[in-house]
Design an enzyme around this catalytic site. Structure first.
Site, PDB file in Angstrom:
ATOM      1  N   HIS A  33       0.846  -1.197   0.000  1.00 23.97           N
ATOM      2  CA  HIS A  33       0.000   0.000   0.000  1.00 23.97           C
ATOM      3  C   HIS A  33       0.882   1.248   0.000  1.00 23.97           C
ATOM      4  O   HIS A  33       1.852   1.330   0.753  1.00 23.97           O
ATOM      5  CB  HIS A  33      -0.918   0.016   1.225  1.00 23.97           C
ATOM      6  CG  HIS A  33      -1.799   1.224   1.275  1.00 23.97           C
ATOM      7  ND1 HIS A  33      -2.951   1.322   0.515  1.00 23.97           N
ATOM      8  CD2 HIS A  33      -1.679   2.391   1.945  1.00 23.97           C
ATOM      9  CE1 HIS A  33      -3.511   2.496   0.744  1.00 23.97           C
ATOM     10  NE2 HIS A  33      -2.760   3.164   1.604  1.00 23.97           N
ATOM     11  N   SER A  34       0.533   2.199  -0.845  1.00 22.56           N
ATOM     12  CA  SER A  34       1.208   3.479  -0.950  1.00 22.56           C
ATOM     13  C   SER A  34       2.672   3.252  -1.329  1.00 22.56           C
ATOM     14  O   SER A  34       2.946   2.652  -2.366  1.00 22.56           O
ATOM     15  CB  SER A  34       1.053   4.261   0.360  1.00 22.56           C
ATOM     16  OG  SER A  34       1.324   5.625   0.164  1.00 22.56           O
ATOM     17  N   MET A  35       3.627   3.694  -0.497  1.00 22.62           N
ATOM     18  CA  MET A  35       5.034   3.473  -0.820  1.00 22.62           C
ATOM     19  C   MET A  35       5.316   1.987  -0.991  1.00 22.62           C
ATOM     20  O   MET A  35       6.090   1.585  -1.857  1.00 22.62           O
ATOM     21  CB  MET A  35       5.931   4.038   0.275  1.00 22.62           C
ATOM     22  CG  MET A  35       7.405   3.768   0.030  1.00 22.62           C
ATOM     23  SD  MET A  35       8.487   4.300   1.352  1.00 22.62           S
ATOM     24  CE  MET A  35       8.540   2.833   2.358  1.00 22.62           C
ATOM     25  N   ALA A  37       3.475  -0.227  -2.235  1.00 21.61           N
ATOM     26  CA  ALA A  37       3.044  -0.700  -3.558  1.00 21.61           C
ATOM     27  C   ALA A  37       4.203  -0.576  -4.548  1.00 21.61           C
ATOM     28  O   ALA A  37       4.440  -1.471  -5.366  1.00 21.61           O
ATOM     29  CB  ALA A  37       1.826   0.088  -4.049  1.00 21.61           C
ATOM     30  N   SER A  61      -1.914  -0.948  -3.881  1.00 25.30           N
ATOM     31  CA  SER A  61      -3.002  -0.183  -3.295  1.00 25.30           C
ATOM     32  C   SER A  61      -2.528   1.218  -2.932  1.00 25.30           C
ATOM     33  O   SER A  61      -1.391   1.396  -2.482  1.00 25.30           O
ATOM     34  CB  SER A  61      -3.457  -0.933  -2.033  1.00 25.30           C
ATOM     35  OG  SER A  61      -4.375  -0.191  -1.285  1.00 25.30           O
TER      36      SER A  61
END
Length: 194
Positions: A33-35, A37, A61
């Site tokens: 998720h975020s970084m 990802a 994500s």
């Protein structure tokens, strides 16, 4: 937390390859998720490039595809207060509430700054497309992930690709949509939801 922060995607991926070498024989999936990802994507690329088994599914994500610019490159260089205001504006959520406490701030602000350094200094290098299936997720109200940016994940794989948005903002995976997200992942992996 006693170890020095890793400040590049390459450094993190090298560490993952070294630490988890030999652990990838069974089918597995990666979620980021975020970084994370971005790290998950580059890790999956590195695994395939090294001739190792890649993930059956790469779940990404809360981030636009890696070939798209993040929209900020200087947050990690800002003064603390300005950086925190900019993060709250861009991502929303309650992240800054944790950093309001002086003790928590002392622990987590350097980690946040290191994470921003990783993201903001990343440079996408075109290469082989992933063979893995990719599932790209985002919150309906996540202003950091456009529909175009979410769909662009399809450009980095030759495998099956789908997107899905869930109720919530950048931190949808921690809120009421968490159950739906877990059910979606479980269905994809054909396992019982946790």
């Amino acid at each position: 937390m006693a170890e020095p922060a890793m400040l590049s995607v390459g450094e993190i991926v090298s560490g993952l390859l070294e630490e988890l070498q030999g652990e990838m024989a069974q089918p597995y999936a990666i979620f980021g998720h975020s970084m994370s990802a971005l790290i998950a994507f580059e890790w999956a690329r590195a695994l395939e490039r090294e001739g190792m088994r890649g993930p059956e599914v790469l779940f990404v994500s809360g981030r636009e595809a890696p070939q798209r610019e993040v929209g900020h490159r200087e947050l990690h260089r800002m003064e603390d207060e300005a950086m925190l205001r900019a993060l709250e504006t861009k991502y929303g959520g309650d992240a800054n509430e944790v950093l309001a406490d002086d003790e928590m701030r002392e622990v987590f602000l350097p980690i946040v700054r290191a994470d921003l350094t990783v993201v903001e200094t990343y440079k996408f290098v075109p290469g082989e497309k992933l063979k893995s299936k990719v599932r790209a997720f985002a919150g309906v109200d996540d202003q950091s992930v456009s529909d175009v940016g979410l769909m662009a994940w399809g450009e980095v794989t030759s495998g099956d690709f789908r997107t899905q948005r869930f109720a919530g903002d950048h931190f949808f995976h921690l809120g009421p949509a968490q159950g739906e997200l877990l059910e979606t992942i479980a269905a994809e992996l054909k396992i019982s939801a946790i």
